[in-house]
Design a protein around this motif. Structure first.
Motif, PDB file in Angstrom:
ATOM      1  N   GLY A  18       0.604   4.457  12.599  1.00 16.14           N
ATOM      2  CA  GLY A  18       0.832   5.399  13.684  1.00 16.14           C
ATOM      3  C   GLY A  18       0.178   4.955  14.979  1.00 16.14           C
ATOM      4  N   LEU A  59       7.706  13.585  23.424  1.00 18.08           N
ATOM      5  CA  LEU A  59       6.384  13.233  22.928  1.00 18.08           C
ATOM      6  C   LEU A  59       6.215  13.660  21.472  1.00 18.08           C
ATOM      7  N   SER A 101       5.451  11.075  18.667  1.00 19.43           N
ATOM      8  CA  SER A 101       4.105  11.114  18.107  1.00 19.43           C
ATOM      9  C   SER A 101       4.080  11.581  16.661  1.00 19.43           C
ATOM     10  N   LEU A 111       2.394   9.126  14.309  1.00 23.51           N
ATOM     11  CA  LEU A 111       0.940   9.053  14.450  1.00 23.51           C
ATOM     12  C   LEU A 111       0.273  10.263  13.798  1.00 23.51           C
ATOM     13  N   VAL A 112       0.783  11.453  14.084  1.00 21.68           N
ATOM     14  CA  VAL A 112       0.205  12.667  13.508  1.00 21.68           C
ATOM     15  C   VAL A 112       0.330  12.636  11.991  1.00 21.68           C
ATOM     16  N   LEU A 167       1.621   3.577  19.250  1.00 26.45           N
ATOM     17  CA  LEU A 167       1.229   4.272  20.482  1.00 26.45           C
ATOM     18  C   LEU A 167       1.848   3.694  21.758  1.00 26.45           C
ATOM     19  N   THR A 206       4.886   5.650  21.730  1.00 22.96           N
ATOM     20  CA  THR A 206       4.751   7.103  21.765  1.00 22.96           C
ATOM     21  C   THR A 206       4.009   7.620  22.986  1.00 22.96           C
ATOM     22  N   ALA A 207       3.137   6.810  23.587  1.00 25.72           N
ATOM     23  CA  ALA A 207       2.357   7.283  24.730  1.00 25.72           C
ATOM     24  C   ALA A 207       3.117   7.184  26.047  1.00 25.72           C
TER      25      ALA A 207
END
Length: 494
Positions: free
Chosen positions: A309, A154, A158, A161-162, A313, A316-317
């Protein structure tokens, strides 16, 4: 607590499993996040500090390279000086280097700070896995290591995105400031809540570390600078020639060393060799692709860092949904089919990306690629750590976890270097079309690499149901490296 392995349940502190899982997961999340947290910030960093593709590669590769080449040394330092102590030292170094990166005013200082971050991560990452393994009962280790692996997956996924959110709403410097309060909060908890342990090997393999580090640096340097300086230029040729020579010297030295950093005997175990080969190939394809795709969404798609980002998702999710299921399933049927299927799906996802990318692309057309890639990545991360630890004796788990993380990070550094080299040879930043011209063959190369990793994963030993011996029955001692030994070492069925 014994020096190595898992402490007997009756001697574990109350809540030891919870605190070990929490602290090691948060620390490993922080270390794994910084692998790719900069990728959505690269356009902003390029605009602020200047530099071309090769310079931007080093903002990622400086971290992954020092991370990779020092991981096994980090595990050895934990065996000698105490795993909890060196785990805390790694967090402290990582936190201080993050502050230095946040304060950087030039690419040179940023790359240097990133390299020091990698040193800290090389301490905290392998020791987090060893400390967790020692604190968790064998019956629950598969699920705990699945959570640990999911957290890493994760974090890696992620990162874009961060990084995009912080870059757009504050500045790219805050992708590094974020680590500082987390690191400061972890340090006292590590001292108070984790038990200390040491390993049997208290000698450091400095010659082996120098040989491996120099070889890998030369290889990555040559791949990064090849297109910019010319593949026949002196430094590039020197790196390409020296790397295999030094790696051969490293293997020869490790075979003779009394206390090797990476015992070559571990590779006699087919599962250990196969899962590490699969890990390298997985990270080559995944890291290199994410490095380029995050820039594609901004430079060609016109999205802001945060928008890019968010659009990642579906990829990434997926670990949040798939990894717990895959981790539990691997306890029942073994890690081989889960890892192999995950890598196959990751390869299919990259193929879907390769046939989708174009200047006027539709985001909806990328959703299948994003979803399949996310499912595949989650299925790989869930059981891989358990396969690594279950394929070696308890006293070698620190070395094994360090080696596996080193191979992963090495794969990431090579993936960025190789896929960026393919990109630069076929395209560039000049126009959207030139970016697509370079990105497409790079994605095909990444897909092919991960597909080979799926084949390698099929060599992992098959799962056998765990046998529970009678309490008064004497334990047999199968020969080291044999299939029987592999299965008897398996605490949760890999």
């Amino acid at each position: 607590m014994p020096a190595t392995g898992t402490a007997p349940p009756e001697r574990r502190r109350p809540g030891a499993t919870f605190w070990a899982l929490l602290l090691t997961s948060v620390a490993s999340f922080m270390g794994a996040l910084d692998n790719l947290v900069v990728v959505t910030a690269l356009p902003a960093i390029r605009e602020d500090l200047g530099g071309g593709m090769a310079d931007l590669e080093w903002t990622v590769s400086a971290y992954t390279l020092t991370f990779a080449v020092l991981l096994m040394l980090g595990a050895s330092l934990g065996d000698r000086f105490g795993r909890r102590r060196m785990f805390g030292a790694g967090i402290a170094i990582f936190t201080a280097a993050s502050a230095a990166a946040a304060l950087s005013s030039g690419l040179g200082t940023l790359v240097a700070a990133r390299a020091v971050q990698g040193v800290g991560a090389a301490l905290l990452m392998p020791l987090s896995l060893t400390l967790l393994s020692a604190a968790v009962p064998a019956a629950r280790r598969g699920m705990a290591l699945g959570v640990w692996g999911a957290v890493q997956g994760l974090a890696v996924a992620s990162g874009p995105l961060v990084g995009g959110a912080l870059t757009e709403h504050i500045s790219w410097h805050w992708i590094f400031w974020l680590n500082v309060p987390v690191g400061l909060a972890l340090l006292p908890l590590v001292r108070l809540r984790l038990a200390e342990s040491r390993g049997p090997n208290d000698r450091l393999d400095i010659p082996g570390t120098l040989l491996a580090s120099t070889a890998l640096f030369g290889l990555v340097y040559a791949l990064v600078r090849g297109n910019a300086d010319g593949w026949t230029s002196g430094p590039v040729l020197a790196g390409l020639i020296a790397a295999p020579v030094l790696l051969a010297a490293f293997v020869a030295y490790e075979l003779r060393a009394a206390n090797p950093m990476l015992p070559m005997r571990l590779f006699r175990n087919r599962s250990f060799s196969a899962v590490n080969a699969a890990s390298v190939l997985m990270f080559v394809g995944m890291f290199g692709s994410i490095f380029l795709l995050s820039q594609f969404l901004q430079d060609v798609g016109g999205y802001s860092p945060l928008e890019a980002g968010l659009r990642m998702l579906p990829w990434t999710a997926m670990p949040l949904i798939v990894t717990p299921i895959a981790g539990a399933l691997s306890d029942r049927i073994g890690g081989r089919p889960i890892i192999a299927a995950g890598l196959a799906l990751q390869a299919v996802g990259l193929v879907l990306w390769a046939v989708t990318v174009e200047v006027g692309f539709s985001y909806g057309a990328t959703l299948p690629a994003l979803t399949v890639s996310g499912v595949g990545m989650a299925m790989y991360f869930a059981p891989s750590a358990n396969v690594v630890l279950s394929s070696v004796a308890p006293e070698e788990q620190g070395i094994a976890s360090g080696a596996n993380n080193a191979f992963r990070e090495l794969g990431g550094a090579l993936g960025i270097a190789v896929l960026a080299a393919v990109f630069s040879a076929q395209g560039g930043y000049e126009t959207g079309q030139t970016f697509v011209d370079g990105l497409t063959p790079a994605l095909w190369a990444g897909a092919a690499t991960v597909a080979v990793g799926a084949v390698a994963a099929l060599l992992i030993h098959r799962h056998r149901p765990a046998r529970v011996a009678p309490a008064d029955a004497p334990a047999s001692a199968p020969a080291p490296g044999s299939d029987a030994a592999d299965q008897d070492r398996t605490p949760v069925g890999v």
